[in-house]
Design a protein around this motif. Structure first.
Motif, PDB file in Angstrom:
ATOM      1  N   MET A 161      28.647  44.616  39.920  1.00 48.29           N
ATOM      2  CA  MET A 161      27.657  43.696  40.486  1.00 48.29           C
ATOM      3  C   MET A 161      26.280  43.829  39.852  1.00 48.29           C
ATOM      4  O   MET A 161      25.979  44.806  39.168  1.00 48.29           O
ATOM      5  CB  MET A 161      27.553  43.906  41.992  1.00 48.29           C
ATOM      6  CG  MET A 161      26.996  45.253  42.397  1.00 48.29           C
ATOM      7  SD  MET A 161      26.870  45.476  44.180  1.00 48.29           S
ATOM      8  CE  MET A 161      28.524  46.038  44.562  1.00 48.29           C
ATOM      9  N   ARG A 162      25.484  42.816  40.126  1.00 50.14           N
ATOM     10  CA  ARG A 162      24.062  42.782  39.774  1.00 50.14           C
ATOM     11  C   ARG A 162      23.304  42.505  41.062  1.00 50.14           C
ATOM     12  O   ARG A 162      23.768  41.735  41.905  1.00 50.14           O
ATOM     13  CB  ARG A 162      23.752  41.670  38.765  1.00 50.14           C
ATOM     14  CG  ARG A 162      24.624  41.679  37.514  1.00 50.14           C
ATOM     15  CD  ARG A 162      24.342  42.870  36.629  1.00 50.14           C
ATOM     16  NE  ARG A 162      25.134  42.865  35.420  1.00 50.14           N
ATOM     17  CZ  ARG A 162      26.254  43.539  35.246  1.00 50.14           C
ATOM     18  NH1 ARG A 162      26.762  44.248  36.234  1.00 50.14           N
ATOM     19  NH2 ARG A 162      26.906  43.520  34.102  1.00 50.14           N
TER      20      ARG A 162
ATOM     21  N   GLY B 234      28.738  39.770  42.437  1.00 49.86           N
ATOM     22  CA  GLY B 234      29.627  40.659  41.724  1.00 49.86           C
ATOM     23  C   GLY B 234      31.014  40.084  41.559  1.00 49.86           C
ATOM     24  O   GLY B 234      31.343  39.033  42.109  1.00 49.86           O
ATOM     25  N   LEU B 235      31.809  40.815  40.793  1.00 48.01           N
ATOM     26  CA  LEU B 235      33.217  40.475  40.571  1.00 48.01           C
ATOM     27  C   LEU B 235      34.070  41.601  41.121  1.00 48.01           C
ATOM     28  O   LEU B 235      33.807  42.779  40.860  1.00 48.01           O
ATOM     29  CB  LEU B 235      33.489  40.282  39.081  1.00 48.01           C
ATOM     30  CG  LEU B 235      32.760  39.113  38.422  1.00 48.01           C
ATOM     31  CD1 LEU B 235      32.977  39.143  36.914  1.00 48.01           C
ATOM     32  CD2 LEU B 235      33.234  37.791  39.007  1.00 48.01           C
ATOM     33  N   VAL B 236      35.113  41.225  41.878  1.00 46.92           N
ATOM     34  CA  VAL B 236      36.040  42.186  42.463  1.00 46.92           C
ATOM     35  C   VAL B 236      37.299  42.228  41.605  1.00 46.92           C
ATOM     36  O   VAL B 236      37.893  41.186  41.314  1.00 46.92           O
ATOM     37  CB  VAL B 236      36.408  41.770  43.904  1.00 46.92           C
ATOM     38  CG1 VAL B 236      37.373  42.782  44.526  1.00 46.92           C
ATOM     39  CG2 VAL B 236      35.157  41.614  44.760  1.00 46.92           C
ATOM     40  N   ASP B 237      37.707  43.446  41.190  1.00 50.60           N
ATOM     41  CA  ASP B 237      38.931  43.552  40.390  1.00 50.60           C
ATOM     42  C   ASP B 237      40.163  43.672  41.300  1.00 50.60           C
ATOM     43  O   ASP B 237      40.044  43.687  42.534  1.00 50.60           O
ATOM     44  CB  ASP B 237      38.842  44.688  39.361  1.00 50.60           C
ATOM     45  CG  ASP B 237      38.922  46.090  39.947  1.00 50.60           C
ATOM     46  OD1 ASP B 237      39.331  46.254  41.118  1.00 50.60           O
ATOM     47  OD2 ASP B 237      38.588  47.041  39.213  1.00 50.60           O
TER      48      ASP B 237
ATOM     49  N   ILE C 275      21.927  47.117  38.360  1.00 50.12           N
ATOM     50  CA  ILE C 275      23.363  46.919  38.174  1.00 50.12           C
ATOM     51  C   ILE C 275      24.090  48.027  38.939  1.00 50.12           C
ATOM     52  O   ILE C 275      23.537  49.107  39.148  1.00 50.12           O
ATOM     53  CB  ILE C 275      23.762  46.938  36.682  1.00 50.12           C
ATOM     54  CG1 ILE C 275      23.358  48.252  36.023  1.00 50.12           C
ATOM     55  CG2 ILE C 275      23.155  45.759  35.947  1.00 50.12           C
ATOM     56  CD1 ILE C 275      23.834  48.403  34.587  1.00 50.12           C
ATOM     57  N   CYS C 276      25.323  47.734  39.353  1.00 50.38           N
ATOM     58  CA  CYS C 276      26.058  48.689  40.166  1.00 50.38           C
ATOM     59  C   CYS C 276      27.557  48.510  39.973  1.00 50.38           C
ATOM     60  O   CYS C 276      28.037  47.380  39.836  1.00 50.38           O
ATOM     61  CB  CYS C 276      25.695  48.472  41.637  1.00 50.38           C
ATOM     62  SG  CYS C 276      26.551  49.561  42.780  1.00 50.38           S
ATOM     63  N   CYS C 277      28.272  49.616  39.966  1.00 46.51           N
ATOM     64  CA  CYS C 277      29.737  49.605  39.992  1.00 46.51           C
ATOM     65  C   CYS C 277      30.167  50.363  41.240  1.00 46.51           C
ATOM     66  O   CYS C 277      29.728  51.477  41.472  1.00 46.51           O
ATOM     67  CB  CYS C 277      30.320  50.282  38.755  1.00 46.51           C
ATOM     68  SG  CYS C 277      30.068  49.343  37.254  1.00 46.51           S
TER      69      CYS C 277
END
Length: 113
Positions: free
Chosen positions: A62-63, A52-55, A77-79
């Motif tokens: 994420m996946r 995933g990517l962290v803002d 997929i998930c937020c």
């Protein structure tokens, strides 16, 4: 406050019925820059991995993919939105959707252990 998830561990405390994770599932997070990865297992999950990517607020897009005890390969997929608890631990509110199987969606809450 900038959050770094490196070497933190999380476990679900609440889940939708269609989730495969349980309180026995442990996620081991690693973070380098804004890239997050995790290996996880426990409960119904034999082995899982996410990226995933962290803002800048510590939220994660994420996946994930995992193999469950039925021998099925599941993907999704998930937020995740983060909350910092009074004890300094992190709680993650997750909205997710299966991209395999029945393609249903759900919600989970994970807490740092």
């Amino acid at each position: 406050m900038k959050i770094n998830y490196n070497n933190k561990r999380f476990s679900p405390v609440q889940n939708s019925e269609n989730a495969e994770t349980t309180p026995e599932t442990v996620f081991k997070y690693k973070q380098k820059g804004n890239i997050l990865t995790s290996e996880y297992n426990g409960g119904q999950i034999v082995y899982g991995h996410l990226i995933g990517l962290v803002d800048e607020n510590g939220n994660i897009e994420m996946r994930y993919h995992q193999v469950n005890k039925k021998g099925e390969l599941m993907t999704g997929i998930c937020c995740s939105k983060r909350e910092l608890l009074p004890n300094g631990k992190i709680r993650l509110y997750e909205d997710w959707k299966w991209t395999s199987g029945d393609k249903s969606s759900g919600k989970s809450i994970l807490e740092e252990i």
